[in-house]
Design a protein around this motif. Structure first.
Motif, PDB file in Angstrom:
ATOM      1  N   ASP A  62     -14.709   7.073  26.239  1.00  0.00           N
ATOM      2  CA  ASP A  62     -16.139   6.972  25.964  1.00  0.00           C
ATOM      3  C   ASP A  62     -16.298   6.877  24.447  1.00  0.00           C
ATOM      4  OD1 ASP A  62     -19.072   9.020  26.673  1.00  0.00           O
ATOM      5  OD2 ASP A  62     -18.858   6.980  25.966  1.00  0.00           O
ATOM      6  N   ALA A  63     -16.123   5.681  23.910  1.00  0.00           N
ATOM      7  CA  ALA A  63     -16.117   5.494  22.468  1.00  0.00           C
ATOM      8  C   ALA A  63     -17.542   5.494  21.933  1.00  0.00           C
ATOM      9  CB  ALA A  63     -15.417   4.180  22.110  1.00  0.00           C
ATOM     10  N   VAL A  64     -17.653   5.471  20.590  1.00  0.00           N
ATOM     11  CA  VAL A  64     -18.962   5.450  19.956  1.00  0.00           C
ATOM     12  C   VAL A  64     -19.687   4.156  20.277  1.00  0.00           C
ATOM     13  CG1 VAL A  64     -20.145   5.460  17.741  1.00  0.00           C
ATOM     14  CG2 VAL A  64     -18.225   7.000  18.114  1.00  0.00           C
ATOM     15  N   SER A  65     -18.959   3.044  20.284  1.00  0.00           N
ATOM     16  CA  SER A  65     -19.582   1.747  20.498  1.00  0.00           C
ATOM     17  C   SER A  65     -19.831   1.451  21.970  1.00  0.00           C
ATOM     18  CB  SER A  65     -18.718   0.637  19.901  1.00  0.00           C
ATOM     19  OG  SER A  65     -17.421   0.660  20.496  1.00  0.00           O
ATOM     20  N   ASP A  66     -18.849   1.724  22.820  1.00  0.00           N
ATOM     21  CA  ASP A  66     -18.976   1.365  24.228  1.00  0.00           C
ATOM     22  C   ASP A  66     -17.888   2.099  24.998  1.00  0.00           C
ATOM     23  OD1 ASP A  66     -19.829   0.219  26.501  1.00  0.00           O
ATOM     24  OD2 ASP A  66     -19.318  -1.844  25.982  1.00  0.00           O
ATOM     25  N   ARG A  67     -17.976   2.018  26.312  1.00  0.00           N
ATOM     26  CA  ARG A  67     -16.956   2.630  27.158  1.00  0.00           C
ATOM     27  C   ARG A  67     -15.835   1.625  27.390  1.00  0.00           C
ATOM     28  NH1 ARG A  67     -16.660   6.958  30.673  1.00  0.00           N
ATOM     29  NH2 ARG A  67     -18.794   7.527  30.167  1.00  0.00           N
ATOM     30  N   ASP A  68     -14.609   2.023  27.077  1.00  0.00           N
ATOM     31  CA  ASP A  68     -13.464   1.136  27.180  1.00  0.00           C
ATOM     32  C   ASP A  68     -12.538   1.600  28.294  1.00  0.00           C
ATOM     33  OD1 ASP A  68     -14.401  -0.213  24.945  1.00  0.00           O
ATOM     34  OD2 ASP A  68     -13.316   1.102  23.577  1.00  0.00           O
ATOM     35  N   LEU A  69     -12.015   0.651  29.041  1.00  0.00           N
ATOM     36  CA  LEU A  69     -11.041   0.925  30.080  1.00  0.00           C
ATOM     37  C   LEU A  69      -9.777   0.146  29.745  1.00  0.00           C
ATOM     38  CD1 LEU A  69     -10.359   2.242  32.772  1.00  0.00           C
ATOM     39  CD2 LEU A  69     -11.304   0.259  33.929  1.00  0.00           C
ATOM     40  N   GLN A  70      -8.658   0.848  29.614  1.00  0.00           N
ATOM     41  CA  GLN A  70      -7.419   0.237  29.166  1.00  0.00           C
ATOM     42  C   GLN A  70      -6.295   0.579  30.136  1.00  0.00           C
ATOM     43  OE1 GLN A  70      -6.936   2.126  25.373  1.00  0.00           O
ATOM     44  NE2 GLN A  70      -8.407   0.813  24.334  1.00  0.00           N
ATOM     45  N   LEU A  71      -5.307  -0.302  30.181  1.00  0.00           N
ATOM     46  CA  LEU A  71      -4.084  -0.073  30.936  1.00  0.00           C
ATOM     47  C   LEU A  71      -2.917  -0.183  29.980  1.00  0.00           C
ATOM     48  CD1 LEU A  71      -2.411   0.298  33.497  1.00  0.00           C
ATOM     49  CD2 LEU A  71      -2.525  -2.175  33.838  1.00  0.00           C
ATOM     50  N   ALA A  72      -2.175   0.900  29.836  1.00  0.00           N
ATOM     51  CA  ALA A  72      -1.013   0.924  28.942  1.00  0.00           C
ATOM     52  C   ALA A  72       0.247   1.084  29.773  1.00  0.00           C
ATOM     53  CB  ALA A  72      -1.122   2.065  27.940  1.00  0.00           C
ATOM     54  N   SER A  73       1.255   0.293  29.458  1.00  0.00           N
ATOM     55  CA  SER A  73       2.528   0.387  30.153  1.00  0.00           C
ATOM     56  C   SER A  73       3.644   0.110  29.165  1.00  0.00           C
ATOM     57  CB  SER A  73       2.600  -0.606  31.326  1.00  0.00           C
ATOM     58  OG  SER A  73       2.410  -1.930  30.852  1.00  0.00           O
ATOM     59  N   GLY A  74       4.815   0.649  29.462  1.00  0.00           N
ATOM     60  CA  GLY A  74       5.919   0.442  28.533  1.00  0.00           C
ATOM     61  C   GLY A  74       7.193   1.110  29.003  1.00  0.00           C
ATOM     62  N   MET A  75       8.189   1.100  28.116  1.00  0.00           N
ATOM     63  CA  MET A  75       9.498   1.654  28.429  1.00  0.00           C
ATOM     64  C   MET A  75      10.134   2.179  27.147  1.00  0.00           C
ATOM     65  SD  MET A  75      12.694  -0.170  30.405  1.00  0.00           S
ATOM     66  CE  MET A  75      12.740  -1.511  29.223  1.00  0.00           C
ATOM     67  N   ARG A  76      10.813   3.321  27.262  1.00  0.00           N
ATOM     68  CA  ARG A  76      11.539   3.915  26.147  1.00  0.00           C
ATOM     69  C   ARG A  76      12.981   4.151  26.576  1.00  0.00           C
ATOM     70  NH1 ARG A  76       6.935   7.323  26.739  1.00  0.00           N
ATOM     71  NH2 ARG A  76       5.251   6.758  25.298  1.00  0.00           N
ATOM     72  N   ASN A  77      13.933   3.832  25.690  1.00  0.00           N
ATOM     73  CA  ASN A  77      15.357   3.974  25.997  1.00  0.00           C
ATOM     74  C   ASN A  77      16.073   4.699  24.867  1.00  0.00           C
ATOM     75  OD1 ASN A  77      14.527   1.108  27.247  1.00  0.00           O
ATOM     76  ND2 ASN A  77      16.093   2.050  28.523  1.00  0.00           N
ATOM     77  N   LEU A 127      -3.382  -3.339  27.666  1.00  0.00           N
ATOM     78  CA  LEU A 127      -4.256  -4.372  28.208  1.00  0.00           C
ATOM     79  C   LEU A 127      -5.658  -3.802  28.380  1.00  0.00           C
ATOM     80  CD1 LEU A 127      -4.671  -7.189  29.496  1.00  0.00           C
ATOM     81  CD2 LEU A 127      -4.023  -6.144  31.683  1.00  0.00           C
ATOM     82  N   VAL A 128      -6.650  -4.502  27.819  1.00  0.00           N
ATOM     83  CA  VAL A 128      -8.028  -4.059  27.914  1.00  0.00           C
ATOM     84  C   VAL A 128      -8.649  -4.622  29.190  1.00  0.00           C
ATOM     85  CG1 VAL A 128     -10.278  -4.027  26.791  1.00  0.00           C
ATOM     86  CG2 VAL A 128      -8.199  -3.979  25.415  1.00  0.00           C
ATOM     87  N   ILE A 129      -9.039  -3.736  30.098  1.00  0.00           N
ATOM     88  CA  ILE A 129      -9.695  -4.166  31.332  1.00  0.00           C
ATOM     89  C   ILE A 129     -11.172  -4.413  31.091  1.00  0.00           C
ATOM     90  CG2 ILE A 129     -10.160  -3.517  33.723  1.00  0.00           C
ATOM     91  CD1 ILE A 129      -7.621  -1.858  33.648  1.00  0.00           C
ATOM     92  N   SER A 130     -11.813  -3.521  30.340  1.00  0.00           N
ATOM     93  CA  SER A 130     -13.208  -3.713  29.960  1.00  0.00           C
ATOM     94  C   SER A 130     -13.463  -2.948  28.678  1.00  0.00           C
ATOM     95  CB  SER A 130     -14.156  -3.234  31.068  1.00  0.00           C
ATOM     96  OG  SER A 130     -14.061  -1.831  31.217  1.00  0.00           O
ATOM     97  N   GLY A 131     -14.389  -3.461  27.856  1.00  0.00           N
ATOM     98  CA  GLY A 131     -14.715  -2.796  26.618  1.00  0.00           C
ATOM     99  C   GLY A 131     -14.314  -3.618  25.409  1.00  0.00           C
ATOM    100  N   ALA A 132     -14.868  -3.230  24.255  1.00  0.00           N
ATOM    101  CA  ALA A 132     -14.637  -3.967  23.009  1.00  0.00           C
ATOM    102  C   ALA A 132     -13.414  -3.434  22.292  1.00  0.00           C
ATOM    103  CB  ALA A 132     -15.886  -3.878  22.117  1.00  0.00           C
ATOM    104  N   THR A 133     -12.244  -3.579  22.901  1.00  0.00           N
ATOM    105  CA  THR A 133     -10.984  -3.137  22.308  1.00  0.00           C
ATOM    106  C   THR A 133      -9.968  -4.251  22.438  1.00  0.00           C
ATOM    107  OG1 THR A 133     -11.466  -0.850  22.924  1.00  0.00           O
ATOM    108  CG2 THR A 133      -9.208  -1.364  22.330  1.00  0.00           C
ATOM    109  N   ALA A 134      -9.205  -4.473  21.394  1.00  0.00           N
ATOM    110  CA  ALA A 134      -8.242  -5.565  21.376  1.00  0.00           C
ATOM    111  C   ALA A 134      -6.982  -5.201  22.158  1.00  0.00           C
ATOM    112  CB  ALA A 134      -7.869  -5.902  19.933  1.00  0.00           C
ATOM    113  N   PRO A 135      -6.335  -6.186  22.789  1.00  0.00           N
ATOM    114  CA  PRO A 135      -5.033  -5.936  23.407  1.00  0.00           C
ATOM    115  C   PRO A 135      -3.969  -5.724  22.334  1.00  0.00           C
ATOM    116  CG  PRO A 135      -5.581  -8.266  23.517  1.00  0.00           C
ATOM    117  CD  PRO A 135      -6.801  -7.570  22.979  1.00  0.00           C
ATOM    118  N   VAL A 136      -2.983  -4.910  22.662  1.00  0.00           N
ATOM    119  CA  VAL A 136      -1.968  -4.529  21.679  1.00  0.00           C
ATOM    120  C   VAL A 136      -0.589  -4.646  22.313  1.00  0.00           C
ATOM    121  CG1 VAL A 136      -1.085  -2.687  20.206  1.00  0.00           C
ATOM    122  CG2 VAL A 136      -3.550  -2.960  20.491  1.00  0.00           C
TER     123      VAL A 136
END
Length: 270
Positions: free
Chosen positions: A119-134, A152-161
């Motif tokens: 629940d950010a100041v600008s808008d509500r963001d929904l993100q999916l983060a996935s990864g692997m550590r070795n 991955l940004v599902i909804s909201g004003a956030t950039a994919p990373v």
């Protein structure tokens, strides 16, 4: 000063004149409980006691449903703090929810997937983060660490990373210890803004330690962070540190640390 954070370079919003000091005293209480051999829950609350209406509450838990796989979740709500341990004059509130799966079926390999609701100041963001550590033990005293992450940004004003990192740790000597790590993180464009918000951050960390005798250790560390923006100037930060640590080996009563730091910061983004 601007700070590098996930999501870009940002200044903490403030309506107060430059140089104004903000402070807060708070009390925090937390507790955890193991329901079964597989499930644990926990909660904590924090309340300002210096006269301001700042409060925070969090609840979470995890459940191990396979030998090396667990499901975990956490929700946190805070009012008056810009972040945990930070003080803001904005009076805004924010809530964060994380639900994820953590698995380690392979030796020294961790695979994770998280849903993050902010629940950010600008808008509500929904993100999916996935990864692997070795972790790779390539030789006695030598370890290589690698990591990959996709946001991955599902909804909201956030950039994919996308991010990748590699590190080397050396501990074969009884007197020396060294480690280094490089991470590259690329943030995409935010489609809801007119400007090009793309940027790339490169982080390099290096550390070396030399044991002088049973109680004294010489330490050196460097932290270099470079942010390259697509549509504005770049940011350069470097912190070089050298220090001396004293630990009583026999009695273990006194620990002491002294250091000298040389810091360079160049900001052409604004």
């Amino acid at each position: 000063m601007p700070v590098i954070q996930q999501g870009g370079l940002a200044n903490a919003p403030s309506r107060l004149p430059a140089g104004t000091r903000l402070s807060s005293d708070s009390v925090r209480l937390g507790a955890g409980y193991r329901l079964t051999d597989r499930a644990t829950v926990g909660a904590e609350v924090e309340q300002d006691i210096s006269g301001d209406e700042r409060r925070r509450a969090a609840v979470g838990g995890d459940y191990t449903f396979a030998e090396r796989t667990r499901l975990y979740g956490r929700y946190e709500y805070q009012d008056g703090w810009v972040q945990l341990g930070g003080v803001s004059d904005t009076g805004r509130s924010a809530g964060t929810f994380v639900l994820g799966v953590d698995s380690a079926y392979l030796k020294n390999t961790q695979v994770f997937s998280e849903y993050r609701l902010r629940d950010a100041v600008s808008d509500r963001d929904l993100q999916l983060a996935s990864g692997m550590r070795n972790d790779w033990d390539v030789a006695p005293g030598w370890r290589i660490t690698t990591a990959l992450e996709n946001l991955l940004v599902i909804s909201g004003a956030t950039a994919p990373v996308n991010a990748a990192s590699v590190g080397v740790d050396w501990s074969a000597s009884a007197l020396w210890r060294a480690a280094t790590r490089v991470e590259v993180r690329r943030s995409g464009d935010v489609q809801t803004t007119a400007d090009n918000d793309r940027f790339t951050t490169t982080l390099w960390q290096a550390m070396v330690a030399r044991k002088l005798d049973r109680d004294w250790t010489l330490l050196a560390r460097n932290h270099l962070l470079v942010t390259n923006y697509a549509a504005r100037g770049d940011v350069f930060q470097d912190r070089a540190q050298i220090g001396l640590a004293y630990r009583e080996t026999d009695r273990n009563r006194i620990n002491a640390l002294g250091k000298i730091e040389y810091k360079i910061e160049k900001d052409a983004s604004s």
